[in-house]
Scaffold this active site. Structure first.
Site, short mmCIF file in Angstrom:
data_model
loop_
_atom_site.label_atom_id
_atom_site.label_comp_id
_atom_site.label_asym_id
_atom_site.label_seq_id
_atom_site.Cartn_x
_atom_site.Cartn_y
_atom_site.Cartn_z
N GLU A 16 57.02 -48.15 -22.98
CA GLU A 16 57.70 -49.32 -22.38
C GLU A 16 56.70 -50.33 -21.81
O GLU A 16 57.08 -51.44 -21.48
CB GLU A 16 58.70 -48.86 -21.31
CG GLU A 16 58.13 -48.50 -19.94
CD GLU A 16 57.39 -47.18 -19.88
OE1 GLU A 16 57.22 -46.51 -20.93
OE2 GLU A 16 56.95 -46.81 -18.77
N HIS A 76 53.38 -44.08 -22.08
CA HIS A 76 54.38 -45.09 -21.70
C HIS A 76 54.60 -46.12 -22.81
O HIS A 76 53.89 -47.14 -22.84
CB HIS A 76 53.91 -45.86 -20.46
CG HIS A 76 53.89 -45.05 -19.22
ND1 HIS A 76 54.91 -45.10 -18.30
CD2 HIS A 76 52.99 -44.18 -18.75
CE1 HIS A 76 54.62 -44.28 -17.29
NE2 HIS A 76 53.46 -43.71 -17.54
N ILE A 94 48.91 -42.92 -18.02
CA ILE A 94 48.66 -43.17 -16.60
C ILE A 94 48.87 -41.86 -15.84
O ILE A 94 50.00 -41.38 -15.72
CB ILE A 94 49.62 -44.25 -16.04
CG1 ILE A 94 49.49 -45.55 -16.86
CG2 ILE A 94 49.32 -44.51 -14.56
CD1 ILE A 94 50.55 -46.59 -16.52
N ARG A 95 47.79 -41.30 -15.36
CA ARG A 95 47.86 -39.96 -14.72
C ARG A 95 48.82 -39.06 -15.50
O ARG A 95 49.74 -38.43 -14.96
CB ARG A 95 48.31 -40.08 -13.26
CG ARG A 95 47.21 -40.65 -12.37
CD ARG A 95 47.37 -40.23 -10.95
NE ARG A 95 48.69 -40.56 -10.45
CZ ARG A 95 49.46 -39.73 -9.76
NH1 ARG A 95 49.05 -38.53 -9.47
NH2 ARG A 95 50.63 -40.13 -9.36
N GLY A 113 56.77 -42.24 -13.39
CA GLY A 113 56.76 -42.52 -11.96
C GLY A 113 56.05 -41.36 -11.30
O GLY A 113 54.98 -40.96 -11.74
N GLU A 114 56.71 -40.79 -10.32
CA GLU A 114 56.12 -39.64 -9.64
C GLU A 114 57.15 -38.50 -9.71
O GLU A 114 58.23 -38.60 -9.13
CB GLU A 114 55.79 -40.05 -8.19
CG GLU A 114 55.00 -39.05 -7.44
CD GLU A 114 53.70 -38.60 -8.14
OE1 GLU A 114 52.96 -39.47 -8.63
OE2 GLU A 114 53.46 -37.39 -8.19
N ARG A 147 50.58 -31.11 -15.51
CA ARG A 147 50.61 -32.41 -14.80
C ARG A 147 49.20 -32.96 -14.63
O ARG A 147 48.26 -32.20 -14.50
CB ARG A 147 51.19 -32.24 -13.39
CG ARG A 147 52.68 -32.13 -13.32
CD ARG A 147 53.12 -32.11 -11.86
NE ARG A 147 52.94 -33.41 -11.20
CZ ARG A 147 52.92 -33.59 -9.89
NH1 ARG A 147 53.09 -32.58 -9.08
NH2 ARG A 147 52.77 -34.81 -9.40
N CYS A 190 56.31 -39.56 -19.54
CA CYS A 190 55.36 -39.21 -18.48
C CYS A 190 56.01 -38.32 -17.40
O CYS A 190 56.29 -37.17 -17.68
CB CYS A 190 54.74 -40.48 -17.92
SG CYS A 190 53.12 -40.17 -17.24
N1 GLN Z 1 51.20 -38.02 -12.44
C1 GLN Z 1 52.59 -38.31 -12.34
C2 GLN Z 1 53.38 -37.07 -11.96
O1 GLN Z 1 52.88 -36.00 -11.97
C3 GLN Z 1 53.13 -38.89 -13.63
C4 GLN Z 1 52.51 -40.23 -13.89
C5 GLN Z 1 53.37 -41.18 -14.65
O2 GLN Z 1 54.58 -40.99 -14.82
N2 GLN Z 1 52.76 -42.23 -15.12
O3 GLN Z 1 54.53 -37.19 -11.66
#
Ligand code: GLN
Length: 187
Positions: free
Chosen positions: A170, A168, A132-133, A46-47, A105, A78
């Site tokens: 999942e 990920h 993903i990022r 997530g974030e 990050r 992540c």
């Molecule tokens: N870039 C997000 C962060 O720094 C992590 C991305 C993700 O969980 N897919 O929190």
């Protein structure tokens, strides 16, 4: 088994579905009292800034830290890995910091730099990996085992009861990593 899935923000539904697919009970965790009677916990992607803020606001940081340090098995993906990292190369969050690794990050760039690949994870081959990022691990502590690398960077590591992934699992159909977590780490 009863496996908690932190459900304050991010991709928690997909993790819960994986756990249920494997025949276990997934419990959504949104407040400290939800943390009793679980045999493992998943910290979803997530974030990380938002998740850190919510964990603090919901008074869950310390109790979660304590439980993980006492041995509660944790699978962190992540941004979950970012929450577990003792040190961040390019940020400083007031998060859990229970795993002796350094993490960078957004190590692969911005959202457009997200990608899917596959690789070895521990003794499993061809495991699909969705980035993903994503962060990656730049340094591991002495008792930390590297379980997967991508292009020379560590993307999965295990320290005692803590398993941290950059990617990920999942978001794929492959249940092997969740099975590994539940069968090998939560038993
Ligand atoms: N870039 C997000 C962060 O720094 C992590 C991305 C993700 O969980 N897919 O929190």
């Amino acid at each position: 088994m009863r496996i908690g899935v932190l459900a304050v923000q991010g991709a928690f539904v997909e993790h819960a579905e994986m756990i249920e697919k494997l025949g276990h009970e997934a419990v959504e965790i949104r407040k400290p009292s939800h943390l009793s009677n679980i045999e493992g916990i998943i910290l979803p992607g997530g974030e990380s800034t938002v998740q850190t803020c919510l964990l603090n606001r919901l008074h869950m940081t310390e109790i979660l830290q304590e439980k993980i340090q006492m041995g509660l098995p944790v699978l962190a993906t992540c941004s979950g890995l970012i929450l577990l990292a003792e040190k961040l190369d390019n940020d400083n969050l007031d998060s859990l910091k229970t795993m002796p690794v350094s993490v960078k990050r957004n190590a692969y760039g911005r959202q457009v730099a997200s990608f899917v690949t596959s690789g070895n994870f521990s003794d499993m081959e061809d495991v699909p990996m969705v980035f993903i990022r994503a962060p990656y691990i730049t340094e591991v502590g002495s008792e930390t085992e590297v379980l997967a690398e991508y292009k020379g960077n560590v993307v999965a590591a295990k320290y005692k009861n803590q398993l941290g992934l950059s990617f990920h699992p999942e978001l794929t159909e492959d249940t092997r990593i969740h099975r590994y977590f539940v069968d090998e780490m939560c038993k």
